[in-house]
Scaffold this active site. Sequence first.
Site, PDB file in Angstrom:
ATOM      1  N   ARG A   8      79.026  16.800  24.136  1.00 46.97           N
ATOM      2  CA  ARG A   8      78.972  15.910  22.992  1.00 46.97           C
ATOM      3  C   ARG A   8      79.865  14.710  23.203  1.00 46.97           C
ATOM      4  NH1 ARG A   8      79.908  18.402  17.292  1.00 46.97           N
ATOM      5  NH2 ARG A   8      81.827  19.187  18.226  1.00 46.97           N
ATOM      6  N   TYR A  67     100.947  20.985  34.984  1.00 44.50           N
ATOM      7  CA  TYR A  67     100.178  21.046  36.238  1.00 44.50           C
ATOM      8  C   TYR A  67     101.014  20.509  37.401  1.00 44.50           C
ATOM      9  CZ  TYR A  67      95.320  22.397  35.070  1.00 44.50           C
ATOM     10  OH  TYR A  67      94.182  23.076  34.735  1.00 44.50           O
ATOM     11  N   ASP A  90      90.868  15.595  28.112  1.00 41.83           N
ATOM     12  CA  ASP A  90      90.630  16.128  26.758  1.00 41.83           C
ATOM     13  C   ASP A  90      91.685  17.187  26.422  1.00 41.83           C
ATOM     14  OD1 ASP A  90      89.515  17.913  28.649  1.00 41.83           O
ATOM     15  OD2 ASP A  90      87.835  18.476  27.351  1.00 41.83           O
ATOM     16  N   THR A 135      82.226  23.245  25.388  1.00 47.68           N
ATOM     17  CA  THR A 135      81.296  23.664  26.445  1.00 47.68           C
ATOM     18  C   THR A 135      81.982  24.730  27.301  1.00 47.68           C
ATOM     19  OG1 THR A 135      80.499  21.402  26.473  1.00 47.68           O
ATOM     20  CG2 THR A 135      79.829  22.823  28.305  1.00 47.68           C
TER      21      THR A 135
HETATM   22  N1  LIG Z   1      78.936  25.200  14.637  1.00 45.71           N
HETATM   23  C1  LIG Z   1      78.693  25.758  15.826  1.00 45.71           C
HETATM   24  N2  LIG Z   1      78.512  27.078  15.948  1.00 45.71           N
HETATM   25  C2  LIG Z   1      78.277  27.630  17.129  1.00 45.71           C
HETATM   26  N3  LIG Z   1      78.212  26.966  18.268  1.00 45.71           N
HETATM   27  C3  LIG Z   1      78.385  25.663  18.204  1.00 45.71           C
HETATM   28  C4  LIG Z   1      78.643  24.978  16.998  1.00 45.71           C
HETATM   29  N4  LIG Z   1      78.774  23.673  17.264  1.00 45.71           N
HETATM   30  C5  LIG Z   1      78.618  23.551  18.588  1.00 45.71           C
HETATM   31  N5  LIG Z   1      78.379  24.739  19.141  1.00 45.71           N
HETATM   32  C6  LIG Z   1      78.157  25.026  20.554  1.00 45.71           C
HETATM   33  O1  LIG Z   1      79.389  25.364  21.093  1.00 45.71           O
HETATM   34  C7  LIG Z   1      79.551  24.718  22.317  1.00 45.71           C
HETATM   35  C8  LIG Z   1      80.698  23.834  22.272  1.00 45.71           C
HETATM   36  O2  LIG Z   1      80.802  23.169  21.036  1.00 45.71           O
HETATM   37  P1  LIG Z   1      80.889  21.616  20.878  1.00 45.71           P
HETATM   38  O3  LIG Z   1      79.533  21.029  20.748  1.00 45.71           O
HETATM   39  O4  LIG Z   1      81.909  21.326  19.846  1.00 45.71           O
HETATM   40  O5  LIG Z   1      81.407  21.239  22.239  1.00 45.71           O
HETATM   41  P2  LIG Z   1      82.451  20.201  22.475  1.00 45.71           P
HETATM   42  O6  LIG Z   1      83.796  20.684  22.032  1.00 45.71           O
HETATM   43  O7  LIG Z   1      81.982  18.910  21.908  1.00 45.71           O
HETATM   44  O8  LIG Z   1      82.334  20.277  24.000  1.00 45.71           O
HETATM   45  P3  LIG Z   1      82.495  19.114  24.947  1.00 45.71           P
HETATM   46  O9  LIG Z   1      83.785  18.471  24.530  1.00 45.71           O
HETATM   47  O10 LIG Z   1      82.524  19.791  26.267  1.00 45.71           O
HETATM   48  O11 LIG Z   1      81.295  18.231  24.739  1.00 45.71           O
HETATM   49  C9  LIG Z   1      78.302  23.947  22.622  1.00 45.71           C
HETATM   50  O12 LIG Z   1      77.571  24.704  23.558  1.00 45.71           O
HETATM   51  C10 LIG Z   1      77.607  23.839  21.306  1.00 45.71           C
HETATM   52  O13 LIG Z   1      76.213  23.935  21.452  1.00 45.71           O
HETATM   53  C1  LIG Z   2      87.919  22.256  31.307  1.00 41.20           C
HETATM   54  C2  LIG Z   2      87.121  21.116  30.732  1.00 41.20           C
HETATM   55  C3  LIG Z   2      85.671  21.178  31.226  1.00 41.20           C
HETATM   56  C4  LIG Z   2      87.121  21.283  29.202  1.00 41.20           C
HETATM   57  O1  LIG Z   2      86.396  20.267  28.601  1.00 41.20           O
HETATM   58  C5  LIG Z   2      87.776  19.745  31.064  1.00 41.20           C
HETATM   59  O2  LIG Z   2      89.053  19.680  30.526  1.00 41.20           O
HETATM   60  C6  LIG Z   2      87.841  19.494  32.549  1.00 41.20           C
HETATM   61  O3  LIG Z   2      86.879  19.132  33.160  1.00 41.20           O
HETATM   62  N1  LIG Z   2      89.067  19.690  33.122  1.00 41.20           N
HETATM   63  C7  LIG Z   2      89.366  19.476  34.518  1.00 41.20           C
HETATM   64  C8  LIG Z   2      89.920  20.715  35.140  1.00 41.20           C
HETATM   65  C9  LIG Z   2      91.247  21.154  34.563  1.00 41.20           C
HETATM   66  O4  LIG Z   2      91.576  20.888  33.400  1.00 41.20           O
HETATM   67  O5  LIG Z   2      91.999  21.804  35.316  1.00 41.20           O
HETATM   68  K   LIG Z   3      86.237  19.316  24.308  1.00 43.23           K
END
Ligand SMILES: Nc1ncnc2c1ncn2[C@@H]1O[C@H](COP(=O)(O)OP(=O)(O)OP(=O)(O)O)[C@@H](O)[C@H]1O
Ligand SMILES: CC(C)(CO)[C@@H](O)C(=O)NCCC(=O)O
Ligand SMILES: [K+]
Length: 247
Positions: free
Chosen positions: A13, A93, A102, A125
């Site tokens: 996202r 680290y 992030d 994710t």
């Molecule tokens: N309300 C929810 N309930 C359950 N699963 C969810 C919900 N919202 C998102 N997800 C799922 O959980 C996972 C991670 O959530 P989210 O979409 O918030 O990812 P994210 O924190 O934005 O991840 P990234 O930062 O990697 O994009 C995704 O696979 C998404 O499809």
């Molecule tokens: C672990 C994720 C995928 C979480 O979004 C991101 O922070 C990332 O790609 N990190 C690099 C590897 C690390 O944090 O050691």
């Molecule tokens: K994230």
Amino acid sequence: MNDDLFIDLGNSRIKWMSGTGHIQQAAEYGEAPLGALLDRIWKHQPSPDRIWLASVATAGIEQALQEWTRQVWGITPHSIAVQPEACGVHCGYQDPAQLGVDRWMAIIAAHGISRDGVCVVDCGTATTLDVVDGRGQHLGGYILPGLKMMRRVLLKETAMQPGNEAISDMEWGNSTVGCIDLGIRRSIVSLVEQSVERLQAAGVCDPGVVLTGGACTLIKPYLQLAYEHRDALVLEGMETFVREYTR
Ligand SMILES: Nc1ncnc2c1ncn2[C@@H]1O[C@H](COP(=O)(O)OP(=O)(O)OP(=O)(O)O)[C@@H](O)[C@H]1O
Ligand SMILES: CC(C)(CO)[C@@H](O)C(=O)NCCC(=O)O
Ligand SMILES: [K+]
């Protein structure tokens, strides 16, 4: 006053916080070209003065975003990188450049929320857990597959056929779906609780727990500890970081 746009570009996202109103929004990006999504969400927005980017997406996705902001708004985003020390936190680290930005932004925000130590959990994710002690030392953390990813991989690698029984009042799984969903949720809950207990037992700190990420709603009902849920934790950290950085 500068009109800043903060962008958290994750692996599934894009989340952003814009203007002085500080509205946070999110959109899932998938197979479709990122430019089309950005047209839909931002095309009719006035150009911000500055754009700050925390990206853990692929170079291609990040580049598509940069090209879009250059073409449409004529601005190149400032990409935030991980430093050995920022906003009172020392990165744990050995090579700070390895740490996802992030996580670093979430760590900075969480340290501001719970100064006496914090365990910050991002259920995105991927699931990540990071620990900061009361002196602002990041002790390190863990990276796991995200909750959805765990389920997806489990179903892909087996011939299981889960039904759709409710799991809400199950203590132990007593259906396929119950065993899968509770197993995944409780594995994260246990990791969080055990991490906190270990920090307490070792006399390191009595950390607060801060949760973020879309899937954290899945673990909240099972956590026995007090916690704070902040949807926009990464964006909050970016704002704190940029305020210090541009001071
Ligand atoms: N309300 C929810 N309930 C359950 N699963 C969810 C919900 N919202 C998102 N997800 C799922 O959980 C996972 C991670 O959530 P989210 O979409 O918030 O990812 P994210 O924190 O934005 O991840 P990234 O930062 O990697 O994009 C995704 O696979 C998404 O499809
Ligand atoms: C672990 C994720 C995928 C979480 O979004 C991101 O922070 C990332 O790609 N990190 C690099 C590897 C690390 O944090 O050691
Ligand atoms: K994230």
